[in-house]
Design a protein around this motif. Sequence first.
Motif, PDB file in Angstrom:
ATOM      1  N   TYR A   2       0.796  -1.227   0.000  1.00 40.98           N
ATOM      2  CA  TYR A   2       0.000   0.000   0.000  1.00 40.98           C
ATOM      3  C   TYR A   2       0.829   1.277   0.000  1.00 40.98           C
ATOM      4  O   TYR A   2       0.287   2.359   0.149  1.00 40.98           O
ATOM      5  CB  TYR A   2      -0.959   0.005   1.191  1.00 40.98           C
ATOM      6  N   THR A   3       2.115   1.168  -0.189  1.00 38.96           N
ATOM      7  CA  THR A   3       2.948   2.362  -0.309  1.00 38.96           C
ATOM      8  C   THR A   3       2.839   2.893  -1.731  1.00 38.96           C
ATOM      9  O   THR A   3       3.111   2.183  -2.703  1.00 38.96           O
ATOM     10  CB  THR A   3       4.422   2.043   0.020  1.00 38.96           C
ATOM     11  N   TYR A   4       2.426   4.140  -1.836  1.00 37.57           N
ATOM     12  CA  TYR A   4       2.246   4.764  -3.146  1.00 37.57           C
ATOM     13  C   TYR A   4       3.591   5.228  -3.700  1.00 37.57           C
ATOM     14  O   TYR A   4       4.572   5.354  -2.957  1.00 37.57           O
ATOM     15  CB  TYR A   4       1.298   5.961  -3.030  1.00 37.57           C
ATOM     16  N   PRO A   5       3.653   5.506  -4.989  1.00 34.27           N
ATOM     17  CA  PRO A   5       4.918   6.007  -5.561  1.00 34.27           C
ATOM     18  C   PRO A   5       5.257   7.393  -5.024  1.00 34.27           C
ATOM     19  O   PRO A   5       4.406   8.123  -4.520  1.00 34.27           O
ATOM     20  CB  PRO A   5       4.652   6.049  -7.062  1.00 34.27           C
ATOM     21  N   VAL A   6       6.521   7.740  -5.147  1.00 36.73           N
ATOM     22  CA  VAL A   6       6.995   9.037  -4.661  1.00 36.73           C
ATOM     23  C   VAL A   6       6.428  10.145  -5.544  1.00 36.73           C
ATOM     24  O   VAL A   6       6.373  10.015  -6.767  1.00 36.73           O
ATOM     25  CB  VAL A   6       8.542   9.075  -4.659  1.00 36.73           C
ATOM     26  N   PHE A   7       6.000  11.219  -4.923  1.00 40.69           N
ATOM     27  CA  PHE A   7       5.460  12.361  -5.655  1.00 40.69           C
ATOM     28  C   PHE A   7       6.575  13.044  -6.431  1.00 40.69           C
ATOM     29  O   PHE A   7       7.655  13.291  -5.895  1.00 40.69           O
ATOM     30  CB  PHE A   7       4.821  13.347  -4.678  1.00 40.69           C
ATOM     31  N   SER A   8       6.319  13.336  -7.698  1.00 37.85           N
ATOM     32  CA  SER A   8       7.307  14.037  -8.514  1.00 37.85           C
ATOM     33  C   SER A   8       6.688  15.336  -9.014  1.00 37.85           C
ATOM     34  O   SER A   8       5.537  15.358  -9.470  1.00 37.85           O
ATOM     35  CB  SER A   8       7.759  13.187  -9.692  1.00 37.85           C
ATOM     36  N   MET A   9       7.452  16.395  -8.927  1.00 35.98           N
ATOM     37  CA  MET A   9       6.969  17.699  -9.382  1.00 35.98           C
ATOM     38  C   MET A   9       7.030  17.764 -10.899  1.00 35.98           C
ATOM     39  O   MET A   9       7.912  17.181 -11.523  1.00 35.98           O
ATOM     40  CB  MET A   9       7.820  18.807  -8.775  1.00 35.98           C
ATOM     41  N   ARG A  10       6.104  18.504 -11.496  1.00 35.56           N
ATOM     42  CA  ARG A  10       6.056  18.637 -12.950  1.00 35.56           C
ATOM     43  C   ARG A  10       6.501  20.028 -13.371  1.00 35.56           C
ATOM     44  O   ARG A  10       5.817  20.719 -14.120  1.00 35.56           O
ATOM     45  CB  ARG A  10       4.646  18.381 -13.442  1.00 35.56           C
ATOM     46  N   ALA A  16      12.039  16.483   0.768  1.00 34.42           N
ATOM     47  CA  ALA A  16      12.109  17.889   1.191  1.00 34.42           C
ATOM     48  C   ALA A  16      12.854  18.692   0.127  1.00 34.42           C
ATOM     49  O   ALA A  16      14.071  18.580  -0.011  1.00 34.42           O
ATOM     50  CB  ALA A  16      12.808  17.988   2.536  1.00 34.42           C
ATOM     51  N   PHE A  17      12.109  19.478  -0.618  1.00 35.02           N
ATOM     52  CA  PHE A  17      12.712  20.341  -1.622  1.00 35.02           C
ATOM     53  C   PHE A  17      13.115  21.650  -0.951  1.00 35.02           C
ATOM     54  O   PHE A  17      12.425  22.154  -0.071  1.00 35.02           O
ATOM     55  CB  PHE A  17      11.730  20.640  -2.751  1.00 35.02           C
ATOM     56  N   ASP A  18      14.213  22.215  -1.392  1.00 34.76           N
ATOM     57  CA  ASP A  18      14.624  23.505  -0.836  1.00 34.76           C
ATOM     58  C   ASP A  18      14.312  24.616  -1.836  1.00 34.76           C
ATOM     59  O   ASP A  18      13.663  24.413  -2.858  1.00 34.76           O
ATOM     60  CB  ASP A  18      16.101  23.496  -0.442  1.00 34.76           C
ATOM     61  N   HIS A  19      14.778  25.790  -1.549  1.00 33.80           N
ATOM     62  CA  HIS A  19      14.457  26.977  -2.349  1.00 33.80           C
ATOM     63  C   HIS A  19      15.196  27.031  -3.684  1.00 33.80           C
ATOM     64  O   HIS A  19      14.881  27.872  -4.522  1.00 33.80           O
ATOM     65  CB  HIS A  19      14.792  28.232  -1.540  1.00 33.80           C
TER      66      HIS A  19
END
Length: 196
Positions: A61-69, A118-121
């Motif tokens: 039940y672990t979903y894939p990692v979220f990727s930014m578009r 954790a994305f940074d600036h």
Amino acid sequence: VHGDFNTQWYLGVGSKVMSTMLFNIFSPHLIYITIVVPILKWRHRKNAVHAVLQKDLNTIYTYPVFSMRLPQVLCTIFVCLFYCTGMPTLLWFGFAGLFFLYWAEKWVMLRYSTRPPAFDHQIAQRVIAILPVALILHLAIAIGAFGTNAIYPNSVYFKLLGEATTKSAKDSDYMNDYQLRIQKVRLMSVSYTHLR
């Protein structure tokens, strides 16, 4: 091959750009929502039957990692700004595309993705550093589109300049096509401000 922003260009190339941008408003999100999410749910149910331990269920039940578009966002912004001078409807298509992208990404991130890294600036700074290029390209295409003979013929331009300037401009090799377009756009903006 189209040499200028004329009616044939807008019918041939411009209509394809418009239809592609209209398609890009919905297609990436609909594919994920109508195909990927049901497949994920089906896979979870199918594999959960064979799980023995809680660790197996957690893995299933672990979903894939979220990727930014971000590439899709930048593509939408660049295409809209590049061609919006001649096709202002693209600005509305760009707005709708970014609006639906925001809500679809938010829904996918909250419901069907694991916690994103954790994305940074630095990502936002890189995007902001690239955006002035879109503005420069927009201005260059605007000069090319507004300086075309279909919108502002050379005869009108030379008539407004006067006889002496016309003869020197026609005789000199200094004034190439793009410089002529810049001059026409400048004259167009000055004459517009005087009419108001």
